[in-house]
Every structure is written in C-alpha cells, then in structure tokens.
Motif scaffolding. Structure first.
Motif, PDB file in Angstrom:
ATOM      1  N   ILE A 395      48.743  48.164  48.975  1.00 59.74           N
ATOM      2  CA  ILE A 395      49.107  47.426  47.764  1.00 59.74           C
ATOM      3  C   ILE A 395      49.688  46.122  48.296  1.00 59.74           C
ATOM      4  O   ILE A 395      50.792  46.094  48.831  1.00 59.74           O
ATOM      5  CB  ILE A 395      50.151  48.186  46.912  1.00 59.74           C
ATOM      6  N   ASN A 396      48.913  45.064  48.201  1.00 57.76           N
ATOM      7  CA  ASN A 396      49.295  43.778  48.784  1.00 57.76           C
ATOM      8  C   ASN A 396      50.176  43.022  47.790  1.00 57.76           C
ATOM      9  O   ASN A 396      49.754  42.729  46.672  1.00 57.76           O
ATOM     10  CB  ASN A 396      48.030  42.981  49.115  1.00 57.76           C
ATOM     11  N   SER A 397      51.407  42.706  48.198  1.00 59.14           N
ATOM     12  CA  SER A 397      52.402  42.112  47.290  1.00 59.14           C
ATOM     13  C   SER A 397      52.287  40.599  47.133  1.00 59.14           C
ATOM     14  O   SER A 397      53.069  40.014  46.387  1.00 59.14           O
ATOM     15  CB  SER A 397      53.817  42.403  47.820  1.00 59.14           C
ATOM     16  N   LYS A 418      46.911  58.157  50.176  1.00 60.89           N
ATOM     17  CA  LYS A 418      48.193  57.512  50.445  1.00 60.89           C
ATOM     18  C   LYS A 418      48.039  55.988  50.416  1.00 60.89           C
ATOM     19  O   LYS A 418      46.987  55.441  50.741  1.00 60.89           O
ATOM     20  CB  LYS A 418      48.756  57.936  51.798  1.00 60.89           C
ATOM     21  N   MET A 419      49.140  55.315  50.041  1.00 61.92           N
ATOM     22  CA  MET A 419      49.152  53.856  49.962  1.00 61.92           C
ATOM     23  C   MET A 419      50.346  53.300  50.737  1.00 61.92           C
ATOM     24  O   MET A 419      51.270  54.034  51.082  1.00 61.92           O
ATOM     25  CB  MET A 419      49.207  53.418  48.497  1.00 61.92           C
ATOM     26  N   VAL A 420      50.304  51.992  50.977  1.00 65.77           N
ATOM     27  CA  VAL A 420      51.406  51.298  51.649  1.00 65.77           C
ATOM     28  C   VAL A 420      51.640  49.994  50.892  1.00 65.77           C
ATOM     29  O   VAL A 420      50.678  49.349  50.453  1.00 65.77           O
ATOM     30  CB  VAL A 420      51.080  51.043  53.139  1.00 65.77           C
ATOM     31  N   ILE A 451      53.638  56.602  48.803  1.00 67.38           N
ATOM     32  CA  ILE A 451      53.757  55.353  49.562  1.00 67.38           C
ATOM     33  C   ILE A 451      54.338  55.644  50.947  1.00 67.38           C
ATOM     34  O   ILE A 451      55.485  56.063  51.071  1.00 67.38           O
ATOM     35  CB  ILE A 451      54.676  54.353  48.808  1.00 67.38           C
ATOM     36  N   ILE A 452      53.562  55.391  51.997  1.00 63.14           N
ATOM     37  CA  ILE A 452      53.989  55.819  53.339  1.00 63.14           C
ATOM     38  C   ILE A 452      55.210  55.063  53.852  1.00 63.14           C
ATOM     39  O   ILE A 452      55.998  55.609  54.606  1.00 63.14           O
ATOM     40  CB  ILE A 452      52.837  55.754  54.369  1.00 63.14           C
TER      41      ILE A 452
END
Length: 465
Positions: A395-397, A418-420, A451-452
């Motif tokens: 998930i690019n902020s 899973k996401m980061v 979220i890892i």
C-alpha cells in the motif's frame, strides 16, 4: 494548432472524436485514442484535490482555530474525515458560546482570497490553494448528530436515516428524535447506539457493508495510526534521493520506528541513478557500519538493505538473482511499458512474484491519481499468485499514488494476502506520508494482522521468502 486550429481541450476532443488527429504526421490511431482517454480522465478528476495536498493545510487551519479560547471543540468532517484519496472541499464543525469572534477570525485567516458567505453560525471561504472551507457552529446537544451527518458519506447517511425511520425515529443533523423529543445527539456513539449499531471509524462510512457489520457487532478492528513499526520503501542519495542513509535512519528513529528499509532503484532506472550489483555490495558495507554504530549506542533499531528492482516487460528483473539473494529483502515494481494488454501485464507481474528473491510488489496497479489510470491487470489472478508465492503487496502512501486503493485492499484482505504500508520516500520529510497509507488501509478494512510492518523486526523477517 497548425493543421487543425486547435486552441483548447474542447477543440482537441472534437477533432479526436472526428478522427482528424490520427492522419496527421507523427500521430496515428494509438495517440488519438490516448488523447481521448486523457481527456476523459481529466474530466473525472476536475475540481478534486489530493488528500495529501489538502490535509496539511486543513490541519493548520484547525490548529489556528483551536487556539481561540472561544472554541470549545472543533472537528473536520466530510470526505477529509473519511480520508478519501481526493477531496472536493473541507468542512469544520465547532462548539462556541461566542461564534461571532470565531467567524471574524476564520474569514480573516492568512491565505483567504474570497469570502463566499459569513453569518452568525456559518461561514464559507475560498483559500489561495483553490479549495473552499465551510465552518459551522452547532449547539453542544446536537454536536454528535451534526458530526455524523456532515461526515457522511451521503450513501451511509441514507441507510442510517432509513434505520431510524424503521424504529419510529427521525435522524437529522439536529439529533435523533422520537416525536419532538431529542433522544440522542451529543455524541456520535450515542446516535449509533440508539440505532442498534456499534460506532464505526469515519473511514468505513461508505455504505460498503459497514452498517450490516455494525448491526451484528462484527466491525473489523482496523489498524490504528500508531501501529507501524517501520517503513520498508525508502530511497537514499545513493539513487537520487535527497538524504543519506544515516539521515533517513535518524528520521525513522524520530518517528519511533524499530527499523527502516533502504530500497534504492536498480540499474534500469538510469534517471534515478539506479544501482548495479557492484554498487549494491558497496552500499551494504555502509549499512553494516551504521547498524554497528546504532548497536554501540544501545539502540534497538536496524537498517535493512533492500532494493526496488524493475520488472521488465517479460517479467524478468534488471538485476542478477545472486545480488538479490544477499539483500535482507527485495521490492519489485513496474516502472515502464504501462500500455501492455491485460493478459501480458498480469503474466509479467506473476512471473516476477514467482522469483524466490522477490518479497514485495511496489505500487501494484501503477496508477497515478489525477494523472494516469491503473494499468490493466487481472487482480484476482495476481492475488492467487501472491498467496501461493508468499508475496506481499504494497500500500504505497505517496499522495499521488495511494496504490493499492481501498477496494483492492479489501480484496487482498479477504484473499488472505499480506500487505505492507510504505511511503516510497525520496526525502526524509516524506516519511510523514505514512498517515495517508494507514488511512487507505483503514478504508480497506485492514487490521494489524494484515499488515506486516505492524510487527516487530523478528516477526517481520519471517514474512520474507
């Protein structure tokens, strides 16, 4: 302009629809199609501002108003409170016994270029940045119902009003009424409780199943804004970023992080001085030295060395596997050839995910808000492959990306992928963008377990292939 006399977007669209552009020298049917797509995209984005551009300014106005002794309470509402990725305007609610003083101060704020209206309990201004801000003063007994109403979304409010009617009640911004008697209104929790629901975070209020979940007491426990333990997508001055690795690490420490991932671009991206195998090995030595320094200082903090490798059109990477094996983790992303068809683009990303050295896919759909639509992919297949290969989706902020979007985050969560949440920072100050990524995750119903980088370092490392 020379051949067709085109002077504006209207002329351009008319000429493209009449197929007058394709025959011109240097153009062709593909360019004509791209022009029409670009105009349609522009029309959809018109009048909207990126959340990341507006939020700091709104917070500044909020802080200025908060300092007034006449302001007992202030909140922003509308799409900003719901943290939507693009914003039309901003709305504030306040409680005050002396609203005139507040209104005078509000319309006189620095950066106000137009006062649309100013009354006893409501004022509206246009800011230098081009967006409008509305301010409303409401009585304490109606504050919760007003906050719920003006937060929205419109679709969410329609359903809550219908639930009220089904219970013989009436819900408005003034309160929840049984006949003429107000039975709730001071707080949002009071309103939702009276309607038989759990209170829900504003980011969920889009009529996408949150009301049904709240009625059953089954709302997700979405990730908190202070849950992140480290940022795993940060660029340094090794590849065109503004700050040294040490400066980026120090900023991470200031933010209370336990780790940071330095992920400079690899060699295909020459515009950002992409690193080759030799440079990556040299960078490792610097990172090892810094980690030793932090250790001697007694800091429980670690710099992880990664890279952001480029996924080539055939799904291969622009850096040798032997070099990737030596890194702590590897991010891979698409940075070229965005116009591939759906099947080829899907295959391209899946091939990269099958590489045992690839841990994270950065900005997985390639969209740029208000600039470029996502590239065509079969997201269902991407999710299945991510699950099979243990690949994490980012998930690019970055304010202009916010990629994955909320809908795809929810799909990934439901698929058990899973996401980061990362910032893709090229400057230490950009690490504050993490708030936008967290908001996006909340809008996608993501919880800490999804979220890892909500996990301490030891646990985080277990997610890497």
């Amino acid at each position: 302009y020379q051949k067709l006399g085109i002077k504006n977007l209207k002329d351009l669209e008319k000429a493209a629809k009449a197929h007058k552009i394709a025959p011109l020298f240097g153009f062709g049917p593909k360019t004509e199609k791209n022009i029409l797509e670009g105009i349609a995209f522009l029309k959809r984005s018109k009048g909207r501002f990126l959340l990341g551009e507006i939020l700091p300014q709104v917070k500044e106005v909020c802080q200025s108003l908060k300092k007034l002794k006449e302001v007992e309470r202030i909140d922003y509402c509308g799409s900003i409170r719901r943290m939507k990725e693009t914003i039309g305007d901003a709305d504030f609610l306040i409680i005050s016994k002396n609203p005139k003083r507040v209104m005078d101060f509000f319309v006189g704020l620095p950066g106000v270029i137009k006062v649309w209206s100013k009354g006893r309990t409501k004022a509206s201004i246009r800011t230098k940045a081009g967006f409008d801000i509305d301010l409303r003063v409401v009585p304490r007994e109606s504050y919760g119902s007003a906050l719920q109403y003006f937060t929205g979304s419109k679709e969410h409010n329609i359903i809550t009003r219908k639930i009220a009617i089904s219970k013989g009640l009436k819900l408005s911004e003034y309160g929840l009424f049984k006949g003429r008697r107000r039975i709730a209104g001071r707080s949002e929790k009071e309103i939702y409780r009276a309607l038989g629901m759990e209170w829900m975070p504003p980011e969920l209020r889009e009529n996408k199943g949150e009301i049904e979940a709240a009625l059953k007491g089954k709302l997700p426990k979405v990730i908190d804004y202070d849950s992140i333990k480290g940022d795993l997508h940060c660029h340094s001055d090794w590849d065109g970023g503004a700050n040294s690795i040490e400066e980026m690490a120090e900023r991470a420490l200031e933010m209370g992080y336990q780790y940071i991932g330095i992920t400079d671009h690899t060699k295909f991206l020459r515009i950002e001085k992409g690193l080759d195998e030799k440079k990556l090995a040299e960078q490792r030595k610097e990172i090892d030295k810094l980690n030793l320094k932090f250790q001697k200082l007694g800091l429980k903090f670690k710099i992880l060395q990664g890279c952001e490798a480029n996924i080539m059109p055939d799904g291969s990477l622009d850096i040798k596997d032997q070099a990737l094996k030596k890194l702590d983790f590897v991010i891979a992303g698409v940075h070229s050839s965005f116009k591939m068809n759906k099947e080829k683009m899907t295959q391209r990303i899946i091939r990269a995910m099958k590489n045992p050295n690839i841990n994270i896919i950065s900005h997985p759909t390639g969209r740029l808000l208000q600039k470029r639509d996502q590239y065509p992919i079969d997201f269902g297949r991407i999710l299945r492959s991510a699950k099979e290969t243990g690949t994490i989706l980012e998930i690019n902020s970055w304010p202009g990306r916010l990629d994955l979007n909320d809908y795809k985050i929810r799909q990934a969560k439901e698929a058990g992928v899973k996401m980061v949440i990362n910032t893709d920072s090229h400057h230490k100050d950009q690490m504050r963008y993490i708030e936008l990524g967290i908001a996006q995750a909340r809008r996608g119903w993501a919880e800490k377990k999804d979220i890892i980088n909500c996990r301490p370092l030891k646990e985080l490392l277990k997610f890497f292939k």
